[in-house]
Structures are given as structure tokens and as C-alpha cells.
Design a protein around this motif. Structure first.
Motif, mmCIF file in Angstrom:
data_model
loop_
_atom_site.group_PDB
_atom_site.id
_atom_site.type_symbol
_atom_site.label_atom_id
_atom_site.label_comp_id
_atom_site.label_asym_id
_atom_site.label_seq_id
_atom_site.Cartn_x
_atom_site.Cartn_y
_atom_site.Cartn_z
ATOM 1 N N ARG A 43 0.837 -1.205 0.000
ATOM 2 C CA ARG A 43 0.000 0.000 0.000
ATOM 3 C C ARG A 43 0.866 1.246 0.000
ATOM 4 N NH1 ARG A 43 -5.165 -1.029 1.841
ATOM 5 N NH2 ARG A 43 -5.557 -3.265 1.928
ATOM 6 N N SER A 44 0.152 2.385 -0.113
ATOM 7 C CA SER A 44 0.851 3.662 -0.058
ATOM 8 C C SER A 44 0.482 4.356 1.251
ATOM 9 C CB SER A 44 0.429 4.527 -1.251
ATOM 10 O OG SER A 44 1.015 5.802 -1.110
ATOM 11 N N VAL A 45 1.484 4.556 2.092
ATOM 12 C CA VAL A 45 1.260 5.121 3.419
ATOM 13 C C VAL A 45 1.768 6.557 3.440
ATOM 14 C CG1 VAL A 45 1.920 4.946 5.861
ATOM 15 C CG2 VAL A 45 1.413 2.872 4.542
ATOM 16 N N THR A 46 0.949 7.448 3.988
ATOM 17 C CA THR A 46 1.396 8.832 4.178
ATOM 18 C C THR A 46 1.403 9.143 5.665
ATOM 19 O OG1 THR A 46 0.363 9.432 2.089
ATOM 20 C CG2 THR A 46 1.001 11.240 3.531
ATOM 21 N N THR A 47 2.505 9.705 6.128
ATOM 22 C CA THR A 47 2.619 10.106 7.529
ATOM 23 C C THR A 47 2.702 11.627 7.582
ATOM 24 O OG1 THR A 47 5.031 10.193 7.623
ATOM 25 C CG2 THR A 47 4.011 8.019 7.923
ATOM 26 N N ILE A 48 2.740 12.147 8.783
ATOM 27 C CA ILE A 48 2.810 13.608 8.954
ATOM 28 C C ILE A 48 4.030 14.191 8.225
ATOM 29 C CG2 ILE A 48 4.064 13.418 11.180
ATOM 30 C CD1 ILE A 48 1.402 16.091 10.375
ATOM 31 N N GLU A 49 5.099 13.404 8.153
ATOM 32 C CA GLU A 49 6.309 13.903 7.489
ATOM 33 C C GLU A 49 6.099 14.060 5.981
ATOM 34 O OE1 GLU A 49 6.314 11.333 9.661
ATOM 35 O OE2 GLU A 49 7.981 11.520 11.086
ATOM 36 N N GLY A 50 5.080 13.361 5.454
ATOM 37 C CA GLY A 50 4.878 13.400 4.005
ATOM 38 C C GLY A 50 3.683 14.236 3.584
ATOM 39 N N LEU A 51 3.087 14.963 4.521
ATOM 40 C CA LEU A 51 1.862 15.689 4.188
ATOM 41 C C LEU A 51 2.140 16.964 3.401
ATOM 42 C CD1 LEU A 51 -1.214 15.395 4.627
ATOM 43 C CD2 LEU A 51 -0.965 16.872 6.630
ATOM 44 N N ALA A 52 3.219 17.632 3.748
ATOM 45 C CA ALA A 52 3.585 18.846 3.002
ATOM 46 C C ALA A 52 4.044 18.425 1.617
ATOM 47 C CB ALA A 52 4.692 19.593 3.732
ATOM 48 N N LYS A 53 3.649 19.212 0.608
ATOM 49 C CA LYS A 53 4.010 18.833 -0.768
ATOM 50 C C LYS A 53 4.920 19.900 -1.375
ATOM 51 C CE LYS A 53 1.682 14.951 -1.389
ATOM 52 N NZ LYS A 53 2.123 14.363 -0.121
ATOM 53 N N GLY A 54 6.068 19.432 -1.849
ATOM 54 C CA GLY A 54 7.000 20.343 -2.508
ATOM 55 C C GLY A 54 7.410 21.520 -1.638
ATOM 56 N N GLY A 55 7.647 21.223 -0.354
ATOM 57 C CA GLY A 55 8.097 22.285 0.544
ATOM 58 C C GLY A 55 6.990 23.193 1.023
#
Lengths: 789, 171, 271
Positions: free
Chosen positions: B70-82
């Protein structure tokens, strides 16, 4: 005197410096740290409330896969590890003086990291298992064979104070460790004798726990090369932890470094050392590996320091005009199995007369040991308890004597003209406009519109209640604080020994520093939480931080200005007397040249190698004088009479916090404080099974919490009556939300349930409890009707 | 032991782990993504909420095997392109966090709510839908406002109630 | 947790095989009851067999007068399904009222039904609608399926694969939640098909979900709240704990049953 600073940042709702890391997942909480080669500790905990430890056999556990060691109290004793030095008796000049019977010293039960003789509460750690993985340690912990001989036990506060109660400590004749009387007995007795009315009440404000969402954790590392211990452990003050753990280990405090960066909630319950903090360092020294511990939530419910638990018998003498004449109170505090802090009893003792001018009072303060987890100062330590007592008693008096409850309060509030006002037990209220707060609250909460809202609620089949409370609380806390103020060419750093757990010190202290130095908010950074950097400091408790920090930063800035003036004179080649300073800039009449702090720092470095690392000032301050935040709160509730379901419709507060540095942060503190006070009134309780002594609330499924869907939005207003006791006029903003909340909620409940008779006030008022009160009232009414027929 | 592969914050990861590893343990201990927090053991507190294929889940109650592929998103990955997610910004703007421990879970839950809730977002909906996330610091008042503000921004709607539009009522 | 082996079969046959090969295997669906139990080290299965990857256990369809829901369908999917909303809106509402949104994203109808937790919502709908529980080896009427606390008529290794709900004329649900756990301390599911009425109660029974024949009879004769206003419930067979005594539960059953019937076709959640 330096010229008064111009407030630019102070008073503004500046957004927090802390937030960027916390909203992106880059916070540094204890369990976020890992060290190479770390191994995992799990505690073996007592299933008994009270038992003699006959023996501990680690052998089966030691044979389990991955197990590196099993450690007991005997091991610690063999290595001469000592006790946690709790120092529970509050000791500033202004704290009431608690003693044992007849003025004897308070008996403090021993608190070794692991006990050798007996366990005294369910969940007490008796051994530590360390293994390569947490899972291995958990499995092995189940194999540690502890031979217990169960003893009679007592958990209930009043029962523990009985002379024949099971005893926790052989050195005490019973469980009573504090027995002190305060106030003016003669005049109190005389006032009661002549009073037209006497109203009294008995209640128990029960046991709750802090529930910081970060379970407590620790990571210990011993470095044999330097003979130093490093402890990562979130707390309410790293400096205090450093000294306490050094005392346990019998080492020089310099050999201990404590790191406490982001702390996931504290509310007081993290302000004392936990045994697992010392134990991971012990494990690391014995095994040569870093050792990590993280409490499960159930361990946190059982063995985090807990709060409240006070039994009060209170009576009030009132004259024919509704004027309060005197107060008598007996307060009994349950400290649990070890005396970690007497702050709750002490803080409350000084405030038993509340916001009211009551000329005479006597107070009998006692504390007892019991077979429960120890209590500690939990948010607004001691004050919600005594606020509850006086405010509930006034509501009762108003009902019994036919007064309007607001009017009866108005007749007795301490007035601004009486400030500073010394209450009947010697506390000196610094400042405040109590009646104005009350009137503003009634306006803000639309008190006059309440009858219409009530009629409308009744039409919908609901019971409606409106609750009201004034409050005054005290902020004292550890009297000493230190600030290191460093000005470098690229910015200002303040190193300080408070320890936030969400209160935003990095922001509000920067606001103060910026204005005092005449620099911008963005140019200031605040450093906290690493004892290799922070050398001294009192930590964060009792609403002390903003007040102590602003005071010591003010003094440091004054020192820095003096220092700056001398350097500026040297740089400008004039006499010190010719240098003027205003709002961050040094100048002289001799030239047009001006120098700001950052240029001065650059120049200073070129003038002397002493200034190479920046302009530095270290300032210590000692400040004993307490302040007395105060305010008023009201709430409106609706109850579904068929189910006992309760909904909070409105919650309104007015809080005098003294100078408000950052209103956004202060409002946030008020909101969270309200939720914790309401939580205690409605859902939260550390229930112990009276048959078995087992705690019944060991998970979120059993311990009811304030949640999104059971809390309302709040209407909060800040009143700023500056305190004359400290440079910026700060009082405190962290605990005013909590202090009146239980009183307000129960006031509303009584109001709503009036037709069913006055309810038993034991909290929490869960739907079950409300339903039961309604059934009780109905049954009484039915009996009466039958009797009448 | 099994070789587990999944996409985390857009990056393909593969690690050999015990079958009994929880997703949160995999994220924190194996991938060193420590923004996802463990606050309880009973699936109650919500500090550990992440997105699995865009759907919120309490990662303390998901086995790593259940998230494999699966594809997991965490808080570290929520911001996109800075660029921070609007809800991250709203949390700061509305003072919706204090200690910050529950915050990653709150933001991940709120972001998914805004993205997927089919109806209008109002205070009642936010309070009901967010009940699985506990906060001990804020009393929830400002979190509600942050979610409504970010929701309005993302959905291009307006908040009409002025008491919900600001972070707090100033005196 | 104690160590175990995780399996993710693609077919029911593979799941059956994994079960028979395990020393002490157990099935895993959403895991939102099982995994917390394992984390508290209250159970130590050798193998966990995840059934959510089996396609035939997924999906919702209308066929032959039945609403058929694959056992591994999540609460959220049931809640959001237009078919469920059209045929049995109260069932959709019930699914949307379970736990919190994150839990609903993972938990499944089959897992909840097979676990028969006394405070779970689904058993009341399965029993209250007279559904048929389909397993890998047979079909069971809901009246035969629920046996006791956490107990069903399932044999070891038997997999619940689907639940077939007969479509009623009307159904309704009213629940009262514990302030702490948020599970129902009382929830009442009522359905009416022709003149037949079923009333099932969850959250309250000392032996799990149960029916209320007296209420059913009264409502069969007259499907209005007034018809059951005079009825009471005996607290003897009810659970008693910190959040609710048996007497409180008994009274709440009466109130929830009446409120359910007051709003046919709807779900009401009180707390």
C-alpha cells in the motif's frame, strides 16, 4: 532605572515558534530518541495493593531469549543506589507550614527505585527486565517469579486516616503524616457562636490522573570513558531531575546530563522523578548498552503520579445580613503510598476562604498514606478542591437561607480597596477586581437571558442548569530562576531553566526579551531542556514560569544594558556616562553614531576575546512573593432526564492573569484548563475496587476523557490587573481554567437537578450517576406522595 | 520474518521484519519516521493516525503485513514540494496545538476528513467525526477552528459564524 | 504481542489450509478487536490469517430480496453504500455509528459479527433483522448463530464469508454510548417486515445480544412508541459495570426501544 520598554511584541497573539517542528512531525519527544545498541526495559509490577516481598527469582526470566539482565532492589542496594529525594513540603516563605502531629517533622516514607521489603500499591515496580527487544523483555517479565505475602490494605482516604487502618509505614503509629492547625481558633469559635446561620458540607473530591498523551518514557546511557550518565526523559524541569537522580546514584550532579526537549503534556504529574528514569541509567551502567523504557498507557494510568483526592468538612458562619463571619475547614489529603508532594494540601490550605472577605478561619490540614499510587500537584494543585468547597457551600447557603446566589457572593467579595488583602489564614492577595470580573462574566455569558433559554430547553423535554463560580488561586512555585542572556551578531539567545509541555515558552519568553531589549521577536531564540546548557532553573509548575522568566529576563536585560553601555563607551571612545541607551540603541551626544545590540556584539568581539562567543550575562533571581490569579466562570447545561445524558451548552470565563504576554497562548491555556476541570466533574476517576484494591480505570475504555464531541466551544475573556509583585505585572494563566471548573459544573448540575433534591456531590457525574440521582429523587417524591395520601 | 514493501511518503521501502510488527513500529523504529506517535494501546487516542491509500487509520492497530503493497502517508509526508498542507498552516495560525504530541494524528485525521467528508463541514460534523482523536491540552476549541478554516480554504467555502472564524474571542 | 506468523490468503481454500496447518491459528479481519487484545498479551495465537484479501468476501449486492454483504466489508463501506442506504438505511446508519472514523475504515462486518462482543453494534442488526450468516461450510439463522459472550455457533476454523439481510419494511436503531469506551451500553435494533417485528438488544446482555419477545409482540400488534411505553425490562440478565448498572441498562433499553420506534428508518446515537 532604565527607561520603560515599549511593548511591541508583548500583548500580541504572535504565532508560536514551537509549531513548525510539531506540525511537520519533527518534534523531539523522549521516545523519538534512539541510541546505537539500545536495549529495552520492562518492569515487573505488583498485582497486590500491599504485600511483603518474600523473594524474587529471576532465573527463569534470565533463560529467556534475548534477556540481558533482571534487576531488583537488592541489586540496587548492593551498588549503593539510594532513594528519590522528594522534598515534598513546600518551603517558600509564603507557603503554609505543614508539620506532623504536634509540630513534628513530616515523616517521608522511603522511596527506593525498587522496593526490597514490601509493595505498597498495585503497579509498583519490583524488578526491571532488560532484553534485546521490547517484546522479549515483556515475555521475560512474565517469567520473573515474585513471592508475595499479601497484607491488609487501605485505599480510601477517610478509611486510611482511621486509627486501626492497615499501616503503610512501621515508623508511623498510623497513616497520618501531616496534622497541622492554622488560623485564629478563638475568634473563629466566637464568630460561630454568635452567627445567625451556620451552613456546612462534607465532600470528597476524588482521585484523577494527568493523562499527558505522551506516555512517560526514558532512555539512559552510561559512558564509562567520562563516567557520565545521560538521561533522555521528558519532565517538568531537567535541572531538578539531574540533581535528584545524582542524589539517588550518589554521584556529583555534573556527572548527569538530562535532556528534556518536547514534552507531550505534563499538568504537574511529570514534575517528580519516576523510578524508571533512574532504572534505565542503572541498567545502562550494568549492561554497557543504552536502555530504553516506554510506559504502556495502562502503566501510565496505574503509575503516573496522580492528582486531587481531598476530603473536606467545611462550615461557614453567616450573619443576618448574609455577611460571612468565619469559616472552619478540615482538609484530609491522600498522598498515596509515598509522600511525593504536599503541594495540593498546602496550596489549598492557604486559599480556603476563596475570593471572599471572611475575617476568621481555622483549618485542620491532614495528610494520609494509603495503598494507592502517590499523588502530586496536578493542574492547579489544591485550588480546585478548596474552590469547590467554598463555592458549593455558598450555593448551598444561598438555597437554604433564601439568597440569590450571585447576590450572596457580591455581599462578601474582597474589594479592590482591600488589596493587598491578607486572608484569614495569612495569604496576601496581591491585586484583583473580583466584583468587576463577576459582573463582566454575567454580561458576557448573558446571565439575564438564562431564564428564556431555560424555558426553551424545558419545552424540548430537557432539564436545564446554570452554574457559577468565582475563584482565586495562587501561583508560588520554586523561588529561584536563572537566565543566561547571550547577544551574538546574528541574534539573541536566552537559556532558561523552565520546562514547557505545550505552554509556548519559546514564544512568550521571546516576546518579553524582544521588547525589553528593543529587538524583534524573530531575533530571539529560547533554549531549554538540556542540563549541559541549562545550568540552573526551577522548572515549570504552579504557574511560575512566565512570572519568573519575565522577572529574571528583566534583570538580565538590566545587567546587559549596563554591560553594553560600558562596551559602547569603549567603542565610541567616550565616557560611560555619555552613552545613552534607548529601545535597543546606544548613542552619544558627541557623534551621530548609534550602535544596536548586534553591532555592539560584533564590536565587543573585536575589543576583547572575552566577548568572542557574544555578549553574555548570567542572572539569578530569587522571588518568593506569590501572586493570586482570579476570575469567574459560568456554564449552562442540558440534561436528558430519561437517560442522564448531559450536554454543555455554554461555558464562559473571565480570567485575571495579570499582564498577558500572548493572549492567543493564554486563551489556549484556559481552554485546556477548562477541559481538565470539566473532565474531573463529569467523567474522570481513578476508581479502585473496594473489594480487591485493584484499580479499575487502566485504559481509555475505562477512564472517561474530554473529547471533541463532549466539549463545547468556550467564550473566554482576559482581564489584566497588573500584579505589583514583579516587573511586568504577570500573574499566571495556566490554571485559571481548571480552578473553578469542578465547582461550576456541579453548580450547574445542582441547579438542573433541583426538583429531584440536592444531589450527592461525589464526582464524576457520568450519565449513570445523573440517572441514579434522578431515580433517587423520583423515589423520594413518590414516598412523600404516598405519605401525603 | 517477512520482507515487507510499501510506499511511504512517496518512497518505495522494503525491510525484513517480524510478522508481529505493527505499522507504527515499522514507521518509527525501522524508517525513523518518529512524527507518528504511540499514545495508547487500545486504539482510542488517535496519536498514531496515518493515511493508507488515502484513508485514515490508527497505525498502532495495523500489522505491517496489512499495509504491505500500500501507499502510506505520515505527517512527514503531508507537506508537498516544501509547501505545508493548509491544515498544518491552520494549526499554527489558530493555535490548535500546545504540547504537540497528539498533533500529527489530529492533522492527519483532519486532513482526511476535509478531503473525504461528503457533506458540509461545520462545528458539529468536525466534533463528531474527530471523536477518535484525544487531546489533553487544547480542550479542542482551537482544533475545531483550524479544521474548519483549512476546510473552507481547500473546499473554497466560507465560514459564516464569526465565533468559529478566529482562533479565540478577544476581550 | 507474542510472536506469530501472518498469512494473507487470496482464496477461502488457502485460508482454510493455513488454519489447518497452524498450531493455534486465528482469523484476522479489520483487527480492531483482535490486535488490541494481542497487544495486551491476552492471547497468543500461532498464526493470524488475514481474510481481507479474499475477493469473494468483499462487496455488497441486492439479490433475491436480500441485501448481501461480504464479511470483509468495512463499516465505512457499508455506511457509504448507496444500496444499503436505499434498502436498510438504519443498517447504514448503524455502520456509520461504530467506533470512530479511523476504526470504521478498518473494522469489518464479518469480524464484528463473528467476534460477538457483547457491546458491538452489528450483532443487534444481524439478530434484529433475522439475517442469515453464511460461512465457508453452511448457512445459519442469526437466532442460532449467537450463542453467548464472545461465542457463536462457529466451529473451529469456520469462516464467516457473508451476511444476508432480508430487506424489512422498516428498521430503526437507537444506542446509548459509554462516556469512556464509546461502546454501546445499550443499543436496540427494531425491524418490521409485514406484521413481524424483531427487537434485538446489544451492549447490555450478560450473554451478549438478545431479543425482547414482549416488545416484539406489542409492536407486532401496534407499531407505535405508545405500544411499548408500559413495558419494562428485567435487569437480572444484564451486565453491570462502572459505566452502567443492570438497573440503568434495563431502563435505557426501554427508553432506546421507544426512541427507535419514534423515528422509523433512522439511527439515533446518544451519549
Amino acid at each position: 532605572m532604565e527607561p520603560k520598554p515599549k511593548f511591541k511584541a508583548v500583548g500580541q497573539p504572535l504565532r508560536r515558534k514551537e509549531d513548525e517542528r510539531l506540525i511537520t512531525g519533527r518534534g523531539q519527544f523522549t521516545d523519538d530518541f534512539s541510541l546505537p545498541g539500545q536495549v529495552y526495559a520492562v518492569m515487573v509490577r505488583s498485582p497486590h495493593p500491599h504485600a511483603t516481598i518474600l523473594g524474587i527469582d529471576p532465573a527463569p526470566a534470565l533463560e529467556m531469549p534475548g534477556v540481558l539482565g533482571v534487576f531488583t532492589g537488592d541489586d540496587l542496594a548492593a551498588d549503593n543506589w539510594g532513594q528519590l529525594p522528594h522534598n515534598p513540603v513546600p518551603s517558600t516563605k509564603y507557603d503554609v507550614k505543614l508539620t506532623g502531629r504536634g509540630g513534628t517533622p513530616v515523616y517521608i516514607g522511603e522511596h527506593y527505585l525498587l522496593p526490597r521489603d514490601r509493595v505498597r500499591h498495585v503497579g509498583e515496580a519490583v524488578a526491571m527486565v532488560v532484553a534485546e527487544t521490547r517484546q522479549q523483555a515483556q515475555t521475560a517479565a512474565e517469567m520473573v517469579m515474585v513471592d508475595y505475602d499479601p497484607l491488609p490494605w487501605v485505599a480510601d482516604t477517610q478509611a486510611a486516616a482511621e486509627p486501626d487502618a492497615p499501616r503503610l509505614w512501621d515508623a508511623l503509629p498510623d497513616n497520618v503524616l501531616v496534622d497541622s492547625i492554622f488560623g485564629d481558633i478563638e475568634n473563629t469559635d466566637a464568630a460561630f457562636a454568635k452567627a445567625k446561620h451556620v451552613v456546612d458540607m462534607h465532600y470528597h473530591l476524588g482521585r484523577v490522573t494527568g493523562v499527558p498523551l505522551e506516555p512517560r518514557a526514558s532512555l539512559g546511557h552510561y559512558d564509562p570513558q567520562t563516567d557520565r550518565y545521560t538521561l533522555y526523559a521528558g519532565s517538568g524541569g531537567a535541572v531538578r531531575q539531574k540533581h535528584e537522580h545524582a542524589a539517588v546514584m550518589g554521584v556529583n550532579p555534573d556527572q548527569v546530563r538530562v535532556i528534556s526537549f518536547d514534552v507531550g503534556g505534563n499538568f504537574g504529574t511529570r514534575n517528580r522523578a519516576f523510578v524508571e528514569f533512574g532504572l534505565v541509567m542503572y541498567g545502562s551502567k550494568k549492561l554497557g548498552r543504552p536502555v530504553k523504557f516506554r510506559a504502556d498507557r495502562s502503566e501510565a494510568f496505574l503509575t503516573d503520579y496522580q492528582g486531587r483526592d481531598l476530603v473536606v468538612d467545611i462550615s461557614l458562619a453567616i450573619d443576618e445580613n448574609g455577611k460571612f463571619l468565619a469559616l472552619r475547614s478540615k482538609n484530609l489529603s491522600n498522598v498515596g503510598s509515598r509522600c511525593v508532594s504536599l503541594s495540593p494540601l498546602s496550596k489549598g490550605s492557604g486559599l480556603i476562604t476563596g475570593s471572599y472577605d471572611i475575617p476568621y478561619a481555622t483549618l485542620h490540614s491532614r495528610a494520609v498514606y494509603s495503598n494507592t499510587m502517590s499523588t502530586q500537584a496536578y493542574r492547579s494543585s489544591g485550588r480546585p478542591e478548596v474552590c469547590f468547597a467554598i463555592e458549593r457551600l455558598i450555593d448551598k447557603a444561598a438555597r437554604q437561607l433564601g439568597y440569590d446566589r450571585v447576590d450572596l457572593r457580591r455581599r462578601n467579595l474582597v474589594s479592590p480597596e482591600q488589596m493587598p488583602y491578607t486572608n484569614a489564614v495569612g495569604s496576601e492577595y496581591d491585586s484583583g477586581e473580583y466584583e468587576k470580573n463577576m459582573d463582566r462574566l454575567l454580561e458576557l455569558g448573558d446571565f439575564v437571558g438564562a431564564p428564556a433559554r431555560k424555558a426553551e430547553a424545558i419545552k424540548r423535554g430537557k432539564l436545564y442548569g446554570i452554574g457559577f463560580s468565582n475563584y482565586v488561586e495562587s501561583s508560588i512555585g520554586s523561588p529561584k530562576e536563572r537566565a543566561d542572556l547571550i547577544i551574538r551578531p546574528n541574534g539573541v539567545e536566552v537559556i532558561i531553566g523552565t520546562q514547557p509541555a505545550g505552554q509556548g515558552h519559546e514564544t512568550s519568553f521571546a516576546q518579553v526579551t524582544a521588547d525589553l531589549l528593543g529587538v524583534t521577536f524573530d531575533q530571539v531564540t529560547i533554549t531549554l531542556g538540556d542540563t549541559d546548557v541549562v545550568t540552573a532553573g526551577g522548572g515549570t509548575h504552579s504557574g511560575r514560569s512566565m512570572r519568573h522568566a519575565s522577572a529574571v529576563i528583566s534583570l538580565a536585560v538590566t545587567d546587559m544594558i549596563a554591560k553594553g553601555r560600558a562596551i559602547a563607551a569603549e567603542a565610541l571612545n567616550v565616557d560611560g556616562g555619555q552613552v545613552e541607551y534607548e529601545d535597543g540603541v546606544f548613542r552619544t551626544n558627541a557623534t551621530n553614531r548609534t550602535i544596536d545590540w548586534f553591532e555592539l556584539s560584533r564590536l565587543a568581539a573585536s575589543l576583547s576575546p572575552d566577548h568572542a562567543g557574544g555578549l553574555k550575562v548570567r542572572r539569578d533571581n530569587e522571588m518568593h512573593t506569590p501572586v493570586f490569579p482570579n476570575g469567574s466562570a459560568m456554564c449552562e447545561i442540558e440534561i436528558d432526564p430519561e437517560t442522564g445524558s448531559l450536554e454543555i451548552m455554554r461555558y464562559t470565563t473571565v480570567d485575571d492573569v495579570g499582564r498577558c504576554i500572548n493572549p492567543m497562548i493564554v486563551h489556549g491555556q484556559t481552554h485546556g484548563g477548562i477541559a481538565q476541570g470539566v473532565g474531573q466533574a463529569l467523567w474522570e476517576a481513578c476508581v479502585i475496587d473496594p473489594e480487591t484494591g485493584q484499580p479499575l480505570a487502566a485504559a481509555f475504555t475505562e477512564y472517561g476523557m474530554p473529547r471533541f464531541d463532549n466539549m463545547p466551544s468556550f467564550l473566554c475573556e482576559i482581564a489584566e490587573v497588573l500584579s505589583p509583585t514583579n516587573p511586568l505585572g504577570v500573574k499566571a494563566g495556566g490554571e485559571g481554567g481548571t480552578t473553578p471548573a469542578p465547582a461550576v459544573m456541579i453548580s450547574a448540575l445542582e441547579d438542573a437537578l433541583l426538583e429531584y433534591g440536592p444531589p450527592d456531590v461525589a464526582m464524576p457525574f457520568t450519565p449513570l450517576k445523573i440517572w441514579s440521582e434522578i431515580q433517587k429523587g423520583k423515589a423520594i417524591a413518590a414516598t412523600k406522595q404516598q405519605g401525603a395520601a | 520474518m517477512a520482507l515487507i514493501s510499501m510506499t511511504v511518503n512517496g518512497v518505495q521501502v522494503s525491510q525484513e521484519v517480524d510478522d508481529s510488527t505493527l505499522l507504527i513500529e515499522f514507521l518509527r523504529e525501522k524508517l525513523k519516521l518518529t512524527g507518528t506517535h504511540m499514545g495508547c494501546d487500545t486504539t482510542q487516542c488517535g496519536c498514531c493516525v496515518v493515511h493508507i491509500d488515502g484513508v485514515s487509520a490508527k497505525s498502532c492497530t495495523v500489522l505491517v503485513g496489512q499495509a504491505a503493497g500500500r501507499s502510506v502517508t505520515t505527517i512527514e509526508g503531508l507537506a508537498k514540494g516544501g509547501e505545508l498542507h493548509p491544515l498544518q498552516k491552520a494549526f499554527r495560525e489558530h493555535h490548535a496545538l500546545q504540547c504537540g504530541f497528539c498533533t500529527p494524528g489530529q492533522i492527519m485525521a483532519g486532513a482526511e476528513l476535509i478531503a473525504t467528508y461528503p457533506g458540509e463541514l461545520n462545528e458539529h460534523v468536525v466534533r463528531e467525526e474527530m471523536e477518535g482523536n484525544l487531546c489533553r491540552c487544547t480542550g479542542y476549541h482551537n482544533i475545531v477552528r483550524a479544521i474548519l478554516a483549512a476546510g473552507a480554504e481547500i473546499r473554497g467555502t466560507k465560514i459564516t459564524d464569526p465565533t468559529l472564524a478566529s482562533h479565540s474571542v478577544e476581550g | 504481542m507474542y510472536p506469530f506468523t501472518y498469512h494473507r490468503p487470496k482464496t477461502i481454500a488457502e485460508a482454510q489450509q493455513a488454519f489447518s496447518e497452524g498450531m493455534d491459528a486465528t482469523f484476522l479481519s479489520g483487527g480492531h478487536t483482535l490486535l488490541p487484545t494481542l497487544k495486551q498479551r491476552l492471547a497468543a495465537p500461532s498464526d493470524l490469517i488475514d481474510v481481507t484479501g479474499i475477493p469473494e468476501m468483499q462487496g455488497i449486492e441486492e439479490a433475491g430480496g436480500f441485501l448481501k454483504i461480504g464479511a470483509a466489508t468495512t463499516h465505512d463501506t457499508v455506511f457509504a453504500s448507496p444500496i444499503v442506504r436505499r434498502l436498510i438505511p438504519a443498517l447504514s446508519g448503524l455502520a456509520g455509528s461504530i467506533g470512530d472514523r479511523h476504526v470504521r475504515h478498518r473494522g469489518t462486518i464479518g469480524g464484528s459479527t463473528a467476534n460477538n462482543d457483547p457491546s458491538a453494534d452489528y450483532p443487534s442488526a444481524v439478530l434484529g433483522l433475522g439475517a442469515t450468516v453464511i460461512t465457508d461450510r453452511r448457512e445459519m439463522a442469526s437466532d442460532d448463530f449467537f450463542v453467548g459472550l464472545y461465542e457463536t455457533a462457529r466451529e473451529p476454523g469456520e469462516i464467516v464469508t457473508r451476511i444476508d439481510f432480508p430487506v424489512p419494511d422498516i428498521a430503526c436503531y437507537a444506542k446509548f454510548r459509554s462516556p469512556a469506551s464509546r461502546y454501546s451500553i445499550v443499543a436496540v435494533f427494531v425491524s418490521k417486515t409485514g406484521s413481524a417485528v424483531r427487537v434485538a438488544v446489544t451492549g447490555a446482555g450478560a450473554s451478549g445480544v438478545f431479543r425482547l419477545p414482549e416488545f416484539e409482540e406489542a409492536l407486532s400488534a401496534d407499531f407505535r412508541p405508545e405500544a411499548i411505553a408500559h413495558l419494562t425490562v428485567d435487569p437480572d440478565m444484564l451486565l453491570s459495570d462502572m459505566s452502567a448498572t443492570a438497573e440503568y441498562r434495563a431502563d435505557l433499553i426501554r427508553v432506546m426501544a421507544r426512541r427507535a420506534v419514534e423515528k422509523p428508518g433512522q439511527i439515533q446515537s446518544f451519549k
